[in-house]
Design a protein around this motif. Structure first.
Motif, PDB file in Angstrom:
ATOM      1  N   GLU A 175       2.475  14.392   6.664  1.00 32.69           N
ATOM      2  CA  GLU A 175       3.419  13.807   7.626  1.00 32.69           C
ATOM      3  C   GLU A 175       2.750  13.374   8.933  1.00 32.69           C
ATOM      4  O   GLU A 175       3.183  12.399   9.559  1.00 32.69           O
ATOM      5  CB  GLU A 175       4.555  14.789   7.904  1.00 32.69           C
ATOM      6  CG  GLU A 175       5.549  14.873   6.762  1.00 32.69           C
ATOM      7  CD  GLU A 175       6.718  15.776   7.057  1.00 32.69           C
ATOM      8  OE1 GLU A 175       7.709  15.324   7.659  1.00 32.69           O
ATOM      9  OE2 GLU A 175       6.634  16.972   6.702  1.00 32.69           O
ATOM     10  N   ASN A 176       1.717  14.087   9.359  1.00 31.21           N
ATOM     11  CA  ASN A 176       0.999  13.665  10.568  1.00 31.21           C
ATOM     12  C   ASN A 176       0.309  12.323  10.345  1.00 31.21           C
ATOM     13  O   ASN A 176       0.299  11.453  11.232  1.00 31.21           O
ATOM     14  CB  ASN A 176      -0.033  14.718  10.984  1.00 31.21           C
ATOM     15  CG  ASN A 176       0.621  15.972  11.533  1.00 31.21           C
ATOM     16  OD1 ASN A 176       1.686  15.908  12.154  1.00 31.21           O
ATOM     17  ND2 ASN A 176      -0.002  17.118  11.300  1.00 31.21           N
ATOM     18  N   GLU A 177      -0.252  12.144   9.158  1.00 33.67           N
ATOM     19  CA  GLU A 177      -0.906  10.866   8.837  1.00 33.67           C
ATOM     20  C   GLU A 177       0.125   9.748   8.695  1.00 33.67           C
ATOM     21  O   GLU A 177      -0.132   8.599   9.075  1.00 33.67           O
ATOM     22  CB  GLU A 177      -1.735  11.009   7.566  1.00 33.67           C
ATOM     23  CG  GLU A 177      -2.922  11.950   7.710  1.00 33.67           C
ATOM     24  CD  GLU A 177      -3.735  12.045   6.432  1.00 33.67           C
ATOM     25  OE1 GLU A 177      -3.928  11.010   5.762  1.00 33.67           O
ATOM     26  OE2 GLU A 177      -4.173  13.158   6.097  1.00 33.67           O
ATOM     27  N   ILE A 178       1.295  10.073   8.140  1.00 27.08           N
ATOM     28  CA  ILE A 178       2.367   9.074   8.045  1.00 27.08           C
ATOM     29  C   ILE A 178       2.792   8.638   9.440  1.00 27.08           C
ATOM     30  O   ILE A 178       2.965   7.442   9.717  1.00 27.08           O
ATOM     31  CB  ILE A 178       3.569   9.639   7.263  1.00 27.08           C
ATOM     32  CG1 ILE A 178       3.197   9.908   5.801  1.00 27.08           C
ATOM     33  CG2 ILE A 178       4.759   8.675   7.328  1.00 27.08           C
ATOM     34  CD1 ILE A 178       4.236  10.697   5.030  1.00 27.08           C
ATOM     35  N   ALA A 179       2.960   9.621  10.347  1.00 27.12           N
ATOM     36  CA  ALA A 179       3.368   9.301  11.725  1.00 27.12           C
ATOM     37  C   ALA A 179       2.330   8.422  12.418  1.00 27.12           C
ATOM     38  O   ALA A 179       2.667   7.442  13.103  1.00 27.12           O
ATOM     39  CB  ALA A 179       3.581  10.599  12.509  1.00 27.12           C
ATOM     40  N   ALA A 180       1.039   8.755  12.248  1.00 26.60           N
ATOM     41  CA  ALA A 180      -0.022   7.966  12.874  1.00 26.60           C
ATOM     42  C   ALA A 180      -0.030   6.538  12.334  1.00 26.60           C
ATOM     43  O   ALA A 180      -0.168   5.563  13.089  1.00 26.60           O
ATOM     44  CB  ALA A 180      -1.376   8.636  12.633  1.00 26.60           C
ATOM     45  N   TRP A 181       0.129   6.410  10.995  1.00 22.90           N
ATOM     46  CA  TRP A 181       0.148   5.071  10.391  1.00 22.90           C
ATOM     47  C   TRP A 181       1.353   4.279  10.886  1.00 22.90           C
ATOM     48  O   TRP A 181       1.243   3.095  11.202  1.00 22.90           O
ATOM     49  CB  TRP A 181       0.180   5.204   8.870  1.00 22.90           C
ATOM     50  CG  TRP A 181      -0.243   3.958   8.143  1.00 22.90           C
ATOM     51  CD1 TRP A 181      -1.481   3.678   7.655  1.00 22.90           C
ATOM     52  CD2 TRP A 181       0.582   2.812   7.857  1.00 22.90           C
ATOM     53  NE1 TRP A 181      -1.489   2.435   7.068  1.00 22.90           N
ATOM     54  CE2 TRP A 181      -0.243   1.880   7.186  1.00 22.90           C
ATOM     55  CE3 TRP A 181       1.906   2.484   8.110  1.00 22.90           C
ATOM     56  CZ2 TRP A 181       0.241   0.646   6.756  1.00 22.90           C
ATOM     57  CZ3 TRP A 181       2.392   1.247   7.676  1.00 22.90           C
ATOM     58  CH2 TRP A 181       1.567   0.348   7.014  1.00 22.90           C
ATOM     59  N   LEU A 182       2.513   4.912  10.943  1.00 18.56           N
ATOM     60  CA  LEU A 182       3.729   4.245  11.407  1.00 18.56           C
ATOM     61  C   LEU A 182       3.559   3.726  12.839  1.00 18.56           C
ATOM     62  O   LEU A 182       3.889   2.566  13.131  1.00 18.56           O
ATOM     63  CB  LEU A 182       4.909   5.217  11.327  1.00 18.56           C
ATOM     64  CG  LEU A 182       6.286   4.731  11.789  1.00 18.56           C
ATOM     65  CD1 LEU A 182       7.388   5.450  11.004  1.00 18.56           C
ATOM     66  CD2 LEU A 182       6.517   4.966  13.275  1.00 18.56           C
ATOM     67  N   ALA A 183       3.061   4.568  13.743  1.00 22.21           N
ATOM     68  CA  ALA A 183       2.907   4.156  15.138  1.00 22.21           C
ATOM     69  C   ALA A 183       1.952   2.982  15.273  1.00 22.21           C
ATOM     70  O   ALA A 183       2.129   2.111  16.127  1.00 22.21           O
ATOM     71  CB  ALA A 183       2.410   5.339  15.975  1.00 22.21           C
ATOM     72  N   GLU A 184       0.966   2.930  14.410  1.00 17.42           N
ATOM     73  CA  GLU A 184      -0.058   1.892  14.503  1.00 17.42           C
ATOM     74  C   GLU A 184       0.331   0.613  13.785  1.00 17.42           C
ATOM     75  O   GLU A 184      -0.062  -0.488  14.191  1.00 17.42           O
ATOM     76  CB  GLU A 184      -1.359   2.442  13.914  1.00 17.42           C
ATOM     77  CG  GLU A 184      -2.597   1.716  14.317  1.00 17.42           C
ATOM     78  CD  GLU A 184      -3.835   2.516  13.939  1.00 17.42           C
ATOM     79  OE1 GLU A 184      -4.423   2.217  12.877  1.00 17.42           O
ATOM     80  OE2 GLU A 184      -4.192   3.443  14.696  1.00 17.42           O
ATOM     81  N   VAL A 234       0.834  -1.198   0.000  1.00 21.50           N
ATOM     82  CA  VAL A 234       0.000   0.000   0.000  1.00 21.50           C
ATOM     83  C   VAL A 234       0.869   1.248   0.000  1.00 21.50           C
ATOM     84  O   VAL A 234       2.018   1.237   0.453  1.00 21.50           O
ATOM     85  CB  VAL A 234      -0.937   0.035   1.226  1.00 21.50           C
ATOM     86  CG1 VAL A 234      -1.995  -1.045   1.134  1.00 21.50           C
ATOM     87  CG2 VAL A 234      -0.147  -0.069   2.526  1.00 21.50           C
ATOM     88  N   GLU A 235       0.284   2.328  -0.528  1.00 19.70           N
ATOM     89  CA  GLU A 235       0.935   3.635  -0.537  1.00 19.70           C
ATOM     90  C   GLU A 235       0.334   4.488   0.565  1.00 19.70           C
ATOM     91  O   GLU A 235      -0.891   4.557   0.719  1.00 19.70           O
ATOM     92  CB  GLU A 235       0.742   4.301  -1.892  1.00 19.70           C
ATOM     93  CG  GLU A 235       1.404   5.653  -2.015  1.00 19.70           C
ATOM     94  CD  GLU A 235       1.187   6.285  -3.376  1.00 19.70           C
ATOM     95  OE1 GLU A 235       1.851   7.292  -3.680  1.00 19.70           O
ATOM     96  OE2 GLU A 235       0.341   5.767  -4.144  1.00 19.70           O
ATOM     97  N   LEU A 236       1.185   5.157   1.329  1.00 22.31           N
ATOM     98  CA  LEU A 236       0.718   5.987   2.434  1.00 22.31           C
ATOM     99  C   LEU A 236       0.369   7.390   1.947  1.00 22.31           C
ATOM    100  O   LEU A 236       0.831   7.823   0.891  1.00 22.31           O
ATOM    101  CB  LEU A 236       1.791   6.066   3.531  1.00 22.31           C
ATOM    102  CG  LEU A 236       1.748   4.957   4.597  1.00 22.31           C
ATOM    103  CD1 LEU A 236       1.945   3.586   3.973  1.00 22.31           C
ATOM    104  CD2 LEU A 236       2.787   5.209   5.668  1.00 22.31           C
ATOM    105  N   PRO A 237      -0.417   8.143   2.746  1.00 23.79           N
ATOM    106  CA  PRO A 237      -0.722   9.531   2.372  1.00 23.79           C
ATOM    107  C   PRO A 237       0.526  10.392   2.379  1.00 23.79           C
ATOM    108  O   PRO A 237       1.583   9.997   2.883  1.00 23.79           O
ATOM    109  CB  PRO A 237      -1.693   9.984   3.463  1.00 23.79           C
ATOM    110  CG  PRO A 237      -1.918   8.840   4.368  1.00 23.79           C
ATOM    111  CD  PRO A 237      -1.013   7.740   3.991  1.00 23.79           C
TER     112      PRO A 237
END
Length: 477
Positions: A380-389, A374-377
């Motif tokens: 950067e805030n959404e990338i950080a949230a996805w990474l943490a999860e 999958v490709e992330l948004p």
């Protein structure tokens, strides 16, 4: 550069005796470049058809990346040369200015767009473009774009000062001492006196670049001597970076990642949760894309199984037919190749050599597999949230400042770090703040003797160096 001196021992004494005269300004001719050597740059006429084609390509890429309202065109070719490097590399210095055509009204060819006559509207810049053309594949890549406002003609001053004569003896001795310490620390030996002198000159120029980066640094990074300090920018790029990553047209569409369920916590580091293997070393092979992808899959496999494996990059270098091994690759291709192969072997079963070999993949030794990617948004805030999860994220960035990085949170000016010129794949493993400065924690693949124990820390929150442009992940069901 595993090289030896043949006439003079010990190496340090030989180097100092051979070079000190050159550094202090003796005219021995040794600092003159070879002319006509195989692979050496060749000057070009302004009317050369292939050069004009490269200029047009660079001009179009410039306008694509520019946020300006008006189309900008090359008004003058100042200098140009080409070099045969797995294709043709053009190095072009130009003047570029604004035209009266608005971007919204013009598509394609800009030749009919007239320049503004008023100086304040023309906004002339001097730009250095490097274009890598592979004619037999019909591909062109903009390797480098550096622009700065043109100095008004009335204030221009041409000063010609011999490089080494302008240096006092004290600074020369300091330079030689630094170079000697560099050679000892990184176990450098050179094949001849001429090679040693060449590397010293490159080392000196790199120290100037590092000083410039340091003087304009907006974060807390320290730049200076690294294990790449005797390499030119071109050598560094060809050996360690990945020009294919900037080829947006080659990227395959990926499905978007599902949004994270929760907002990003203030900080997160997957190293603290067991999802990150030790730092690896790609060597002099442009295989960063493989290390970025395997690092991501190691994290995804850990998240699903609780088991951290060190997976094989060499399998991708040898068996991924969609990418170009040490010549570069794209994470999107690598995920597809892994799905087609059926998975990845471990580092132990398929160990890294740093050069392409015959594919030796065995389906019976698959240790981890993926189901999709999958490709992330781009936020950067959404990338950080996805990474943490979800786990560490494969990413890419412009790596110019990384050649000279030693420690701290790097925040170079955009002119050193064009976000459209990404050329290196890495792994985002976490994020946080240092003394109030937000950062990304980036696992690199240049060994533990690079940066902070193999890691690079980059300012977070301003899409710096294009770090947000190519974030992706494998999916393991």
């Amino acid at each position: 550069m595993d090289i030896k001196f043949s006439r003079c021992h010990p190496i340090t004494l030989c180097l100092i005796l051979a070079v000190v005269g050159m550094v202090l300004g003796l005219e021995d001719g040794s600092k003159q470049p070879l002319i006509g050597a195989p692979g050496a740059p060749v000057g070009l006429s302004e009317s050369d058809p292939e050069l004009l084609k490269a200029v047009k390509f660079a001009e179009q890429r410039y306008n694509t990346a520019s946020n300006g309202m008006h189309i900008r065109r090359v008004s003058k070719i100042i200098s140009a040369n080409k070099q045969l490097v797995k294709g043709v590399r053009y190095s072009i210095m130009v003047e570029i200015g604004s035209t009266q055509c608005k971007k919204s009204a013009v598509l394609g060819v800009f030749d009919d767009c007239e320049f503004f006559l008023e100086t304040n509207k023309l906004k002339t810049e001097v730009c250095l473009f490097e274009v890598w053309d592979i004619p037999w594949e019909g591909k062109s890549t903009l390797l480098k774009q550096k622009c700065q406002p043109a100095v008004p003609k009335e204030t221009k001053k041409v000063v010609s000062v011999p490089l080494y004569k302008s240096k006092p003896a004290l600074e020369s001795v300091e330079l030689l001492t630094q170079f000697k310490d560099f050679m000892v620390k990184y176990n450098r030996t050179y094949s001849s006196q001429e090679e040693a002198e060449k590397r010293l000159r490159i080392f000196q120029e790199n120290m100037k670049t590092a000083q410039t980066l340091q003087s304009l640094e907006q974060g807390s990074a320290e730049y200076g001597i690294t294990k790449f300090s005797d390499l030119t920018e071109d050598e560094f790029r060809m050996m360690y970076l990945n020009p294919l990553i900037s080829q947006w047209s080659l990227q395959k569409p990926m499905k978007p990642a599902s949004p994270s369920r929760n907002p990003a916590p203030d900080s997160w580091d997957w190293r603290e949760h067991g999802a990150v293997s030790p730092v690896k070393n790609q060597g002099m092979c442009g295989s960063c894309w493989a290390f970025s992808v395997t690092g991501n899959i190691e994290g995804q496999w850990f998240r699903k199984t609780g088991k951290l494996l060190s997976l094989s990059e060499q399998e991708l270098v040898d068996c991924d037919r969609l990418d170009q091994a040490c010549g570069g690759g794209l994470p999107s291709n690598a995920y597809e190749a892994i799905e087609n192969l059926g998975g990845l072997e471990t580092e132990t079963d398929y160990s890294y050599t740093g050069h392409k070999q015959n594919c030796d993949f065995s389906s019976g030794k698959v240790a981890a597999y993926i189901n999709s990617s999958v490709e992330l948004p781009k936020d950067e805030n959404e990338i950080a949230a996805w990474l943490a999860e979800n786990g560490p994220v494969s990413a890419a960035l412009n790596a110019f400042a990384m050649q000279f990085y030693r420690k701290g949170v790097s925040h170079p000016l955009k002119i050193f770090c064009n976000p459209w010129m990404i050329d290196h794949a890495v792994l985002l493993v976490g994020y946080g703040e240092r003394n109030g400065v937000p950062f990304w924690a980036i696992k690199n693949s240049w060994g533990e003797d690079y940066g902070e124990q193999g890691y690079y820390y980059l300012y977070r929150g301003s899409r710096l160096c294009g770090i947000n442009k190519m974030c992706s992940s494998a999916v393991v069901n």
